[in-house]
Enzyme design. Structure first.
Site, PDB file in Angstrom:
ATOM      1  N   SER A 178       6.014  -0.871  76.487  1.00 24.33           N
ATOM      2  CA  SER A 178       7.104  -1.817  76.756  1.00 24.33           C
ATOM      3  C   SER A 178       8.134  -1.267  77.743  1.00 24.33           C
ATOM      4  CB  SER A 178       7.799  -2.197  75.448  1.00 24.33           C
ATOM      5  OG  SER A 178       8.331  -1.050  74.848  1.00 24.33           O
ATOM      6  N   GLY A 212      14.944 -11.184  75.253  1.00 26.06           N
ATOM      7  CA  GLY A 212      16.051 -11.183  76.198  1.00 26.06           C
ATOM      8  C   GLY A 212      16.720 -12.524  76.387  1.00 26.06           C
ATOM      9  N   ASP A 248      17.011  -9.724  79.489  1.00 27.62           N
ATOM     10  CA  ASP A 248      18.404  -9.250  79.405  1.00 27.62           C
ATOM     11  C   ASP A 248      18.616  -7.842  79.944  1.00 27.62           C
ATOM     12  OD1 ASP A 248      16.716  -8.440  77.218  1.00 27.62           O
ATOM     13  OD2 ASP A 248      18.488  -7.521  76.323  1.00 27.62           O
ATOM     14  N   THR A 279      12.988  -1.422  80.828  1.00 28.85           N
ATOM     15  CA  THR A 279      11.932  -2.171  80.125  1.00 28.85           C
ATOM     16  C   THR A 279      10.876  -2.694  81.090  1.00 28.85           C
ATOM     17  OG1 THR A 279      11.605  -3.967  78.512  1.00 28.85           O
ATOM     18  CG2 THR A 279      13.051  -4.450  80.340  1.00 28.85           C
ATOM     19  N   ARG A 284       9.672 -13.733  85.616  1.00 27.66           N
ATOM     20  CA  ARG A 284      10.610 -13.799  84.466  1.00 27.66           C
ATOM     21  C   ARG A 284      11.399 -12.478  84.354  1.00 27.66           C
ATOM     22  NH1 ARG A 284      11.629 -10.544  79.706  1.00 27.66           N
ATOM     23  NH2 ARG A 284      12.565 -11.891  78.151  1.00 27.66           N
ATOM     24  N   VAL A 285      12.703 -12.623  84.140  1.00 28.87           N
ATOM     25  CA  VAL A 285      13.569 -11.457  83.905  1.00 28.87           C
ATOM     26  C   VAL A 285      14.317 -11.687  82.597  1.00 28.87           C
ATOM     27  CG1 VAL A 285      15.571 -10.146  84.741  1.00 28.87           C
ATOM     28  CG2 VAL A 285      13.843 -10.952  86.371  1.00 28.87           C
ATOM     29  N   THR A 336      17.977  -4.942  72.451  1.00 28.20           N
ATOM     30  CA  THR A 336      16.527  -4.937  72.547  1.00 28.20           C
ATOM     31  C   THR A 336      16.042  -6.234  71.910  1.00 28.20           C
ATOM     32  OG1 THR A 336      14.527  -3.723  71.958  1.00 28.20           O
ATOM     33  CG2 THR A 336      16.297  -3.709  70.339  1.00 28.20           C
ATOM     34  N   GLY A 337      14.819  -6.611  72.243  1.00 30.09           N
ATOM     35  CA  GLY A 337      14.290  -7.836  71.658  1.00 30.09           C
ATOM     36  C   GLY A 337      14.181  -8.941  72.694  1.00 30.09           C
ATOM     37  N   THR A 349      11.809  -2.084  74.942  1.00 34.70           N
ATOM     38  CA  THR A 349      13.027  -1.746  75.681  1.00 34.70           C
ATOM     39  C   THR A 349      13.746  -0.531  75.102  1.00 34.70           C
ATOM     40  OG1 THR A 349      13.386  -4.084  76.123  1.00 34.70           O
ATOM     41  CG2 THR A 349      15.248  -2.641  76.537  1.00 34.70           C
TER      42      THR A 349
END
Ligand code: GLY
Length: 333
Positions: A90, A246, A223, A210, A220-221, A243-244, A192
């Site tokens: 990741s 975004g 957070d 990340t 795609r981007v 984290t998680g 991340t």
């Protein structure tokens, strides 16, 4: 009547200042006063906190701090460990690719002066956290994206390399059989690395890096490279990182929110809990299938962490000990 008065600088006790504070006595006409000399000679105990089980990354950052290095150097060096770890799928090399099979990386960094640098959607360059730092320090900009960021990295001496490992290629080929697009951050894999550090001068910096959501749409981007989303640092107050999933962090500007809540007097723990609350308490929000986790530290060296689900942990280096700790979480039903 004579009285003895001990004047203690509040920051000495709260920041965990060690060693160099000297007690000096001076007599006035009416009192004997013990003054703790502070000013330029105070030394703060180094602290590092990072998302997920990131023992080596945190140890590396702590070593930088213990040698007197800056928080900025510490978070960069710490994050580079995860970027080079091909087993982690990741972050950095070995990260799971987008749906087209391209590994694209996002990263950002913030220093104690409030400077920020980021790169988004970068292919072929492993140490994007260091490229983000170069954006911050060597350009008049804060963000470079895609090919432009890659070209910039090459001009700064970064080498192009294939980031797709055999293991990640196999995982992508398996995914393609069904091509189910479920933006779920899974339970066992971490996602991340966000890292915050306090150096011996008491300065705070942070970094976040990340490969983003596995099999994401090309372009795609999340957070992680966005200021206030995946990371925010205000050296007067503290820092936070996420984290998680975004998209959920971005919609609530999570890391900025946490720092602002701390500014208003909340502890790092209370601030992390409120930031998770902003996500899960939205009317009708179905949070069962995604995870978000936050870490935070304030200027006093107090820390906090909170997630939606129970499978979030974080590493913390404090008082010369590096520990992985299971985070408290919201969804206890
Ligand atoms: N938190 C990483 C991402 O959503 O891309």
């Amino acid at each position: 009547m004579k009285r003895r008065k001990f004047i203690q600088n509040a920051s000495l006790s709260t920041l965990g200042v060690v060693a160099t504070a000297a007690i000096v006595s001076c007599k006035t006409e009416t009192e004997t006063t013990a003054i703790v000399a502070t000013s330029n000679d105070k030394v703060v105990k180094p602290l590092v906190i990072a998302t997920w089980k990131t023992d080596l990354a945190v140890e590396t950052a702590a070593e930088v701090l213990e040698k007197g290095g800056s928080a900025l150097d510490a978070v960069e060096q710490g994050c580079r460990i995860e970027e080079a770890n091909e087993k982690g799928q990741s972050v950095g090399k070995g990260g799971l690719p987008d749906r087209d099979g391209d590994v694209t990386l996002d990263a950002c960094i913030m220093d104690e002066k409030g400077n920020y640098g980021a790169v988004l959607g970068v292919k072929n360059i492993k140490h994007v956290i260091s490229v983000a730092r170069k954006v911050m320090e060597d350009t008049p900009h804060v963000m470079l994206v895609g090919e432009g960021a890659e070209k910039f990295a090459v001009t700064k001496g970064f080498e192009r390399e294939n980031l797709l490992t055999e293991a990640s290629k196999k995982a992508w080929e398996n995914w393609k059989i069904k091509s189910e697009y479920k933006p779920i951050i899974n339970i066992e894999n971490h996602d991340t690395i966000g890292m915050l550090a306090i150096d011996k001068k008491g300065n705070i910096s942070g970094a976040c890096t990340t490969s983003g959501l596995a099999y994401k749409m090309a372009g795609r981007v999340g957070d992680s490279p966005i200021i206030g989303g995946g990371l925010f640092v205000d050296n007067e107050i503290g820092g936070a990182s996420a984290t998680g999933l975004g998209e959920e962090v971005l919609k609530t500007v999570g890391s900025f929110l946490i720092v602002e809540l701390m500014r208003q007097g909340k502890s790092p723990q209370e601030a992390c809990e409120e930031a998770i609350g902003r996500i899960v308490n939205k009317p009708g929000k179905d949070f069962k299938n995604f995870q978000v986790g936050y870490i935070a530290v304030n200027k006093k060296g107090e820390t906090g962490a909170y997630s939606i689900h129970e499978w979030f942990s974080y590493n913390i280096y404090k008082d010369k000990e590096n520990k992985n700790i299971k985070s408290d979480y919201f969804n206890k039903v």
